[in-house]
Motif scaffolding. Structure first.
Motif, PDB file in Angstrom:
ATOM      1  N   PRO A  72       0.833  -1.210   0.000  1.00 21.42           N
ATOM      2  CA  PRO A  72       0.000   0.000   0.000  1.00 21.42           C
ATOM      3  C   PRO A  72       0.862   1.252   0.000  1.00 21.42           C
ATOM      4  CG  PRO A  72      -0.022  -1.055   2.161  1.00 21.42           C
ATOM      5  CD  PRO A  72       0.672  -2.001   1.233  1.00 21.42           C
ATOM      6  N   GLU A  73       0.388   2.274  -0.665  1.00 21.35           N
ATOM      7  CA  GLU A  73       1.158   3.505  -0.790  1.00 21.35           C
ATOM      8  C   GLU A  73       0.214   4.694  -0.832  1.00 21.35           C
ATOM      9  OE1 GLU A  73       4.129   5.732  -4.023  1.00 21.35           O
ATOM     10  OE2 GLU A  73       3.806   3.556  -4.113  1.00 21.35           O
ATOM     11  N   ILE A  78      -2.528  14.860  -3.606  1.00 17.36           N
ATOM     12  CA  ILE A  78      -3.993  14.865  -3.728  1.00 17.36           C
ATOM     13  C   ILE A  78      -4.559  15.246  -2.364  1.00 17.36           C
ATOM     14  CG2 ILE A  78      -6.047  13.447  -4.084  1.00 17.36           C
ATOM     15  CD1 ILE A  78      -4.677  14.067  -6.646  1.00 17.36           C
ATOM     16  N   PRO A  79      -5.390  16.272  -2.288  1.00 15.23           N
ATOM     17  CA  PRO A  79      -5.947  16.668  -0.991  1.00 15.23           C
ATOM     18  C   PRO A  79      -6.869  15.595  -0.438  1.00 15.23           C
ATOM     19  CG  PRO A  79      -7.003  17.881  -2.780  1.00 15.23           C
ATOM     20  CD  PRO A  79      -5.858  17.153  -3.396  1.00 15.23           C
ATOM     21  N   PRO A  80      -7.000  15.497   0.864  1.00 16.03           N
ATOM     22  CA  PRO A  80      -7.894  14.512   1.475  1.00 16.03           C
ATOM     23  C   PRO A  80      -9.331  14.693   0.986  1.00 16.03           C
ATOM     24  CG  PRO A  80      -6.457  15.494   3.121  1.00 16.03           C
ATOM     25  CD  PRO A  80      -6.277  16.298   1.883  1.00 16.03           C
ATOM     26  N   VAL A  81     -10.030  13.585   0.882  1.00 19.02           N
ATOM     27  CA  VAL A  81     -11.419  13.628   0.432  1.00 19.02           C
ATOM     28  C   VAL A  81     -12.333  13.568   1.647  1.00 19.02           C
ATOM     29  CG1 VAL A  81     -10.896  12.595  -1.796  1.00 19.02           C
ATOM     30  CG2 VAL A  81     -11.462  11.117   0.133  1.00 19.02           C
ATOM     31  N   PRO A  82     -13.434  14.304   1.650  1.00 22.47           N
ATOM     32  CA  PRO A  82     -14.331  14.288   2.808  1.00 22.47           C
ATOM     33  C   PRO A  82     -15.138  13.002   2.878  1.00 22.47           C
ATOM     34  CG  PRO A  82     -15.226  15.687   1.081  1.00 22.47           C
ATOM     35  CD  PRO A  82     -13.866  15.256   0.613  1.00 22.47           C
ATOM     36  N   ASP A  83     -15.317  12.505   4.083  1.00 27.74           N
ATOM     37  CA  ASP A  83     -16.180  11.350   4.351  1.00 27.74           C
ATOM     38  C   ASP A  83     -15.764  10.111   3.560  1.00 27.74           C
ATOM     39  OD1 ASP A  83     -17.754  12.970   6.047  1.00 27.74           O
ATOM     40  OD2 ASP A  83     -18.920  13.674   4.324  1.00 27.74           O
ATOM     41  N   GLN A  84     -14.481   9.961   3.252  1.00 25.32           N
ATOM     42  CA  GLN A  84     -13.972   8.809   2.508  1.00 25.32           C
ATOM     43  C   GLN A  84     -14.679   8.634   1.160  1.00 25.32           C
ATOM     44  OE1 GLN A  84     -14.444   6.126   6.168  1.00 25.32           O
ATOM     45  NE2 GLN A  84     -12.531   5.375   5.288  1.00 25.32           N
ATOM     46  N   THR A 144     -13.116  -3.433   0.361  1.00 23.74           N
ATOM     47  CA  THR A 144     -12.451  -3.681   1.641  1.00 23.74           C
ATOM     48  C   THR A 144     -13.420  -3.992   2.772  1.00 23.74           C
ATOM     49  OG1 THR A 144     -12.475  -1.339   2.250  1.00 23.74           O
ATOM     50  CG2 THR A 144     -10.589  -2.114   0.973  1.00 23.74           C
ATOM     51  N   GLY A 145     -14.719  -3.832   2.530  1.00 24.85           N
ATOM     52  CA  GLY A 145     -15.692  -4.077   3.581  1.00 24.85           C
ATOM     53  C   GLY A 145     -15.819  -2.961   4.587  1.00 24.85           C
ATOM     54  N   ASN A 146     -15.335  -1.764   4.239  1.00 28.45           N
ATOM     55  CA  ASN A 146     -15.423  -0.635   5.167  1.00 28.45           C
ATOM     56  C   ASN A 146     -16.685   0.197   4.956  1.00 28.45           C
ATOM     57  OD1 ASN A 146     -14.858   0.566   2.736  1.00 28.45           O
ATOM     58  ND2 ASN A 146     -13.197   1.866   3.492  1.00 28.45           N
ATOM     59  N   GLU A 147     -17.613  -0.326   4.153  1.00 26.92           N
ATOM     60  CA  GLU A 147     -18.901   0.318   3.856  1.00 26.92           C
ATOM     61  C   GLU A 147     -18.713   1.639   3.115  1.00 26.92           C
ATOM     62  OE1 GLU A 147     -21.179   0.622   7.421  1.00 26.92           O
ATOM     63  OE2 GLU A 147     -21.295  -1.562   7.716  1.00 26.92           O
ATOM     64  N   TYR A 167      -7.796   2.308  -5.261  1.00 30.50           N
ATOM     65  CA  TYR A 167      -7.492   3.297  -4.223  1.00 30.50           C
ATOM     66  C   TYR A 167      -8.613   3.301  -3.197  1.00 30.50           C
ATOM     67  CZ  TYR A 167      -4.498   4.979  -8.030  1.00 30.50           C
ATOM     68  OH  TYR A 167      -3.589   5.068  -9.054  1.00 30.50           O
ATOM     69  N   THR A 168      -8.218   3.475  -1.940  1.00 29.55           N
ATOM     70  CA  THR A 168      -9.180   3.618  -0.858  1.00 29.55           C
ATOM     71  C   THR A 168      -8.836   4.882  -0.070  1.00 29.55           C
ATOM     72  OG1 THR A 168     -10.245   2.472   0.996  1.00 29.55           O
ATOM     73  CG2 THR A 168      -7.863   2.276   0.826  1.00 29.55           C
ATOM     74  N   ALA A 169      -9.821   5.395   0.624  1.00 26.48           N
ATOM     75  CA  ALA A 169      -9.601   6.577   1.477  1.00 26.48           C
ATOM     76  C   ALA A 169      -9.685   6.147   2.934  1.00 26.48           C
ATOM     77  CB  ALA A 169     -10.642   7.652   1.175  1.00 26.48           C
ATOM     78  N   ASP A 170      -8.686   6.564   3.723  1.00 24.62           N
ATOM     79  CA  ASP A 170      -8.709   6.202   5.134  1.00 24.62           C
ATOM     80  C   ASP A 170      -9.603   7.165   5.907  1.00 24.62           C
ATOM     81  OD1 ASP A 170      -7.274   8.545   5.427  1.00 24.62           O
ATOM     82  OD2 ASP A 170      -5.367   7.556   5.858  1.00 24.62           O
ATOM     83  N   ALA A 171      -9.630   7.004   7.215  1.00 25.97           N
ATOM     84  CA  ALA A 171     -10.513   7.830   8.039  1.00 25.97           C
ATOM     85  C   ALA A 171     -10.177   9.306   7.948  1.00 25.97           C
ATOM     86  CB  ALA A 171     -10.453   7.359   9.486  1.00 25.97           C
ATOM     87  N   ASP A 172      -8.923   9.629   7.619  1.00 25.80           N
ATOM     88  CA  ASP A 172      -8.510  11.029   7.477  1.00 25.80           C
ATOM     89  C   ASP A 172      -8.724  11.565   6.074  1.00 25.80           C
ATOM     90  OD1 ASP A 172      -7.691  11.076  10.135  1.00 25.80           O
ATOM     91  OD2 ASP A 172      -5.684  10.332   9.625  1.00 25.80           O
TER      92      ASP A 172
END
Length: 253
Positions: A72-73, A78-84, A144-147, A167-172
């Motif tokens: 993973p990298e 890229i700015p963070p995305v809101p609400d994943q 990933t099952g993170n809804e 690509y996935t977005a984390d909590a941040d």
């Protein structure tokens, strides 16, 4: 006058009761061999388990397998995305940011072809044709099952090769690339939470199907299942994607 011992009129000997109870069953048992009745299915085959051949032979030592997926990298620039919400990410800008973060990605036999990297840098510029951009229409699916949906990006390379990235977005809200593979691709499909790649195998008339799945321990997508299948008809005919997938959604309509 001859006398008889007194007996209760309702008391019937046990043998008589048992005989009377069996009488209604006689017609049923007599019809078992007729049409529509019970019939024997024959002898049941004896179950046999696997047989270990040459059990005294010492087998080869198998070292632990390389997981096979890209580590993973996080994507820089890229700015963070809101609400994943990865739907808010421009896939072209995302791939361009990766090129900026890895300026030598188009150098070397294992890297991106220089003409592909140049075409990506030109995507979206004034006068550039959209069809000339090698970044394909994205798909979205919770892998990933993170809804929350992940972003699935395809990049066309020369000679029918293709780079498939997830690509996935984390909590941040930071974008994390969890899958990256480049292969000569026949087709790409989504099945549940798996990304299915069909590629030509080393044998004519056969394809190799690989299922990439999310691995919680490695925090990345890994090739978890592989299968070689015969291609019906013309082995050069590509097998289309699963019916019902809508570009830009990765879900059924």
């Amino acid at each position: 006058m001859k006398t008889f011992p007194f007996r209760t009129p309702f008391r019937t000997p046990f043998r008589t009761v048992a005989l009377l109870a069996l009488l209604p069953l006689v017609p049923v048992l007599a019809g078992c061999g007729r049409s529509g009745g019970l019939a024997s299915a024959g002898a049941t085959a004896t179950a046999s388990g696997p047989v270990h051949l040459w059990p005294d032979r010492q087998g080869a030592a198998v070292p632990p397998a390389d997981p096979g997926g890209a580590p993973p990298e996080y994507v820089q620039g890229i700015p963070p995305v809101p609400d994943q919400n990865v739907h808010a990410v421009d896939p072209v800008a995302l791939v361009q940011a990766e090129l900026r973060a890895h300026p030598n990605a188009d150098v070397g036999a294992d890297g991106m072809p220089p003409e592909t990297a140049a075409a990506i840098r030109g995507c979206g510029q004034e006068g550039a044709e959209r069809a000339a951009c090698p970044v394909l229409t994205p798909y979205y699916r919770d892998l990933t099952g993170n809804e929350a949906d992940e972003l699935i990006v395809g990049i066309e390379f020369p000679d029918k090769m293709m780079s498939v990235r997830v690509y996935t977005a984390d909590a941040d809200g930071r974008l994390n690339r969890i899958m990256a593979t480049t292969q000569t691709v026949v087709s790409v499909e989504l099945a549940g939470r798996d990304v299915i790649l069909r590629v030509p195998s080393g044998n004519n008339g056969y394809e190799l199907i690989t299922a990439w799945s999310w691995d919680e321990k490695q925090r990345t997508m890994l090739p978890t299942r592989e299968q070689i299948v015969r291609v019906p008809g013309n082995p050069q005919t590509p097998v289309g994607p699963s019916p019902g997938l809508v570009p830009g959604t990765g879900t059924s309509p």
